[in-house]
Design an enzyme around this catalytic site. Structure first.
Site, mmCIF file in Angstrom:
data_model
loop_
_atom_site.group_PDB
_atom_site.id
_atom_site.type_symbol
_atom_site.label_atom_id
_atom_site.label_comp_id
_atom_site.label_asym_id
_atom_site.label_seq_id
_atom_site.Cartn_x
_atom_site.Cartn_y
_atom_site.Cartn_z
ATOM 1 N N LYS A 14 0.813 -1.210 0.000
ATOM 2 C CA LYS A 14 0.000 0.000 0.000
ATOM 3 C C LYS A 14 0.852 1.268 0.000
ATOM 4 O O LYS A 14 0.573 2.213 -0.743
ATOM 5 C CB LYS A 14 -0.897 -0.032 1.242
ATOM 6 C CG LYS A 14 -2.080 0.855 1.204
ATOM 7 C CD LYS A 14 -3.173 0.340 2.134
ATOM 8 C CE LYS A 14 -2.640 -0.162 3.465
ATOM 9 N NZ LYS A 14 -2.562 0.866 4.505
ATOM 10 N N ARG A 89 -10.278 4.201 9.957
ATOM 11 C CA ARG A 89 -10.048 2.847 10.434
ATOM 12 C C ARG A 89 -11.247 2.308 11.220
ATOM 13 O O ARG A 89 -11.326 1.122 11.492
ATOM 14 C CB ARG A 89 -8.802 2.858 11.328
ATOM 15 C CG ARG A 89 -8.216 1.500 11.557
ATOM 16 C CD ARG A 89 -6.754 1.579 11.896
ATOM 17 N NE ARG A 89 -5.923 1.227 10.765
ATOM 18 C CZ ARG A 89 -4.605 1.387 10.746
ATOM 19 N NH1 ARG A 89 -3.986 1.924 11.772
ATOM 20 N NH2 ARG A 89 -3.912 1.026 9.694
ATOM 21 N N ARG A 123 9.950 -15.178 4.575
ATOM 22 C CA ARG A 123 10.976 -14.135 4.506
ATOM 23 C C ARG A 123 12.099 -14.410 5.514
ATOM 24 O O ARG A 123 11.843 -14.787 6.659
ATOM 25 C CB ARG A 123 10.325 -12.774 4.796
ATOM 26 C CG ARG A 123 11.197 -11.586 4.435
ATOM 27 C CD ARG A 123 10.483 -10.258 4.728
ATOM 28 N NE ARG A 123 9.328 -10.047 3.887
ATOM 29 C CZ ARG A 123 8.120 -9.669 4.325
ATOM 30 N NH1 ARG A 123 7.903 -9.447 5.601
ATOM 31 N NH2 ARG A 123 7.124 -9.502 3.481
ATOM 32 N N ARG A 156 12.235 -12.694 11.279
ATOM 33 C CA ARG A 156 11.831 -11.671 12.247
ATOM 34 C C ARG A 156 10.569 -12.126 12.972
ATOM 35 O O ARG A 156 9.742 -12.827 12.390
ATOM 36 C CB ARG A 156 11.544 -10.346 11.538
ATOM 37 C CG ARG A 156 12.751 -9.697 10.879
ATOM 38 C CD ARG A 156 12.351 -8.369 10.266
ATOM 39 N NE ARG A 156 11.111 -8.521 9.494
ATOM 40 C CZ ARG A 156 10.461 -7.516 8.926
ATOM 41 N NH1 ARG A 156 10.903 -6.291 9.046
ATOM 42 N NH2 ARG A 156 9.361 -7.740 8.243
ATOM 43 N N ARG A 167 -2.331 -10.270 12.560
ATOM 44 C CA ARG A 167 -2.354 -8.940 11.959
ATOM 45 C C ARG A 167 -3.385 -8.888 10.824
ATOM 46 O O ARG A 167 -4.147 -7.945 10.699
ATOM 47 C CB ARG A 167 -0.947 -8.651 11.410
ATOM 48 C CG ARG A 167 -0.575 -7.201 11.325
ATOM 49 C CD ARG A 167 0.931 -7.022 11.245
ATOM 50 N NE ARG A 167 1.532 -7.793 10.176
ATOM 51 C CZ ARG A 167 2.722 -8.393 10.259
ATOM 52 N NH1 ARG A 167 3.424 -8.310 11.361
ATOM 53 N NH2 ARG A 167 3.199 -9.074 9.238
#
Ligand SMILES: [Zn+2]
Length: 213
Positions: A14, A89, A123, A156, A167
């Site tokens: 985004k 939001r 990742r 991570r 999330r």
């Protein structure tokens, strides 16, 4: 005048798209997160109030966020429009926004959630030089070892599956009613987020130009 809102799940690109749109149309990108941090850092009266919420880990109330956002969009660089990223939001924020302005277009990046999970969970980052790899899409020559400097690759905490799913779940729950609201108003366009950075951008430009046409 071009007033845009961008919706899209975390790590769907985004921010990159907002930057490109900002450049193409000469309108500022307003990222709520940056705005909040800047207000807190500058210690404006509003920033101090917001800071007290953030420091205590509480959710910042809608009216403070809305006030911060409205201050921002009344600045002269927003005279030709803006791109909102991270706002609104909540339905409360949407209702306040509806009172003061009419948004031209909501661009809703839609991505298969499993694809985002796969992208994040695979990742790997070099602990030394911060080079980025992916176990499937861009693996290092030797498993778990950085091509550049030979150090160990790590995952991570942000990319752990549980964290990523959490999330995405929060995003989906939070955004669903807002998407519904703009669908009823008829000013939201779904963008196929699997089309790659250029493909997504082209779809956005096409949607904007159709709207203006
Ligand atoms: Zn390295």
């Amino acid at each position: 005048m071009l007033k845009l809102i961008l919706f899209g799940p975390p790590s769907a690109g985004k921010g990159t798209q907002a930057q490109r749109l900002s450049k193409k149309y000469g309108i500022p990108q307003i990222a709520t997160g940056d705005l909040l941090r800047a207000a807190v850092a500058k210690k404006t009266p509003l920033g101090m109030k917001i800071g007290s919420y953030l420091d205590s880990g509480r959710l910042c109330p809608d009216d403070l966020i809305v006030q911060l956002m409205f201050d921002r969009i009344s600045k002269s660089d927003c005279a030709n429009g803006y791109i909102m990223d991270g706002f609104p939001r909540t339905m409360g924020q949407v209702e306040e926004l509806d009172k003061v302005t009419e948004i031209d277009l909501v661009l809703n990046i839609v991505v298969e959630l499993e694809a985002l999970v796969e992208r994040a969970v695979g990742r790997r980052i070099c602990g030394e030089c911060a080079a980025v790899y992916h176990v499937k899409f861009s693996p290092p020559k030797a498993e778990g070892v950085c091509d550049e400097c030979g150090s160990a690759l790590v995952q991570r905490d942000d990319d752990k599956e549980h964290t990523v799913r959490n999330r995405l779940r929060i995003y989906t729950e939070e955004t669903a009613p807002l998407v519904e609201h703009f669908r009823r108003k008829g000013n939201i366009i779904d963008i196929d987020g699997s089309a790659g950075i250029d493909g997504v951008f082209d779809q956005m430009v096409e949607a904007i130009e159709r709207r203006e046409g």
